[in-house]
Design an enzyme around this catalytic site. Sequence first.
Site, mmCIF file in Angstrom:
data_model
loop_
_atom_site.group_PDB
_atom_site.id
_atom_site.type_symbol
_atom_site.label_atom_id
_atom_site.label_comp_id
_atom_site.label_asym_id
_atom_site.label_seq_id
_atom_site.Cartn_x
_atom_site.Cartn_y
_atom_site.Cartn_z
ATOM 1 N N CYS A 87 0.826 -1.198 0.000
ATOM 2 C CA CYS A 87 0.000 0.000 0.000
ATOM 3 C C CYS A 87 0.868 1.260 0.000
ATOM 4 O O CYS A 87 1.485 1.579 -1.009
ATOM 5 C CB CYS A 87 -0.988 -0.035 1.166
ATOM 6 S SG CYS A 87 -2.370 1.127 0.989
ATOM 7 N N ARG A 149 -7.761 2.569 1.119
ATOM 8 C CA ARG A 149 -7.199 3.790 0.513
ATOM 9 C C ARG A 149 -6.047 3.401 -0.414
ATOM 10 O O ARG A 149 -4.972 4.008 -0.402
ATOM 11 C CB ARG A 149 -6.721 4.766 1.581
ATOM 12 C CG ARG A 149 -7.840 5.273 2.488
ATOM 13 C CD ARG A 149 -7.317 6.220 3.541
ATOM 14 N NE ARG A 149 -6.756 7.434 2.935
ATOM 15 C CZ ARG A 149 -5.974 8.299 3.576
ATOM 16 N NH1 ARG A 149 -5.652 8.094 4.835
ATOM 17 N NH2 ARG A 149 -5.522 9.361 2.968
ATOM 18 N N HIS A 200 -3.163 -5.085 1.394
ATOM 19 C CA HIS A 200 -2.573 -5.411 2.695
ATOM 20 C C HIS A 200 -2.621 -6.916 2.964
ATOM 21 O O HIS A 200 -3.525 -7.402 3.665
ATOM 22 C CB HIS A 200 -3.323 -4.693 3.817
ATOM 23 C CG HIS A 200 -3.147 -3.215 3.843
ATOM 24 N ND1 HIS A 200 -2.109 -2.602 4.507
ATOM 25 C CD2 HIS A 200 -3.863 -2.221 3.270
ATOM 26 C CE1 HIS A 200 -2.194 -1.284 4.353
ATOM 27 N NE2 HIS A 200 -3.249 -1.032 3.604
ATOM 28 N N GLU A 202 -0.884 -8.528 5.029
ATOM 29 C CA GLU A 202 -0.639 -8.794 6.450
ATOM 30 C C GLU A 202 -1.906 -8.749 7.292
ATOM 31 O O GLU A 202 -1.908 -9.203 8.445
ATOM 32 C CB GLU A 202 0.392 -7.787 6.995
ATOM 33 C CG GLU A 202 -0.131 -6.393 7.300
ATOM 34 C CD GLU A 202 -0.314 -5.519 6.068
ATOM 35 O OE1 GLU A 202 -0.675 -4.339 6.239
ATOM 36 O OE2 GLU A 202 -0.112 -6.010 4.947
#
Length: 225
Positions: A87, A149, A200, A202
């Site tokens: 990101c 985002r 993401h 993770e």
Amino acid sequence: MSVTIGILGKQKNQPPQDSSHQTRLQNLRLKRKITTVLVKTPEDLLRCDALVIPGGESTTIALLARLSGLLDPLKEFTQTKPVWGTCAGAILLSQSVTNAKKDGQELLGGVSVDIARNGWGSQVESFEAPLDVKGLHDSSTPFTGIFIRAPVVLGLAPDAPIQVIARLPPHLLPEPAENENDPRTIVALRQGLHLLTTFHPELTTDDRFHDYFARKCVFPTVPVS
């Protein structure tokens, strides 16, 4: 021989995405041991064989890196060591950024792409999508991409040695794509030692992207003693 992977340290008032990366990496069951370290100083970076740059606010990450004396060491590190940007980290790894803030955006470079900040808009436009990903273990099972985002890849440099790993279906883009090869559909790619994901990994319990980074990008650069 163990391998040390750094995670660029926590930002104030940001979610603990760096510790999530630590958890995923430390839970991997591989033949080589992985040690993780939070990188907050140039001395921390010297201990690392590879680096993960987590999500957050890309301009803030760059500013804090400069204030802590890390920005130039990070640029040097990126030239020779494996780096994975997720990101906001993907923005910092890019060659150029569109829609940068008024004061500009400092970049580490390393990946020959042009990228746009907040490609889907504000946080309320966050979403999840199943992704078909090349090169992961059990690649027939989709990986859940969490987009918060998220940046959007606008273009690849001509003749750059980039391997596209995952794309979104064109109908999920904020603006319609003419075909499935539109660069805006790219959400994961690799260039040499570097891995870039606009989402993401993770934040899921699926550790296959962390496994991929370790096996494909990191281990080949650290000789076995």
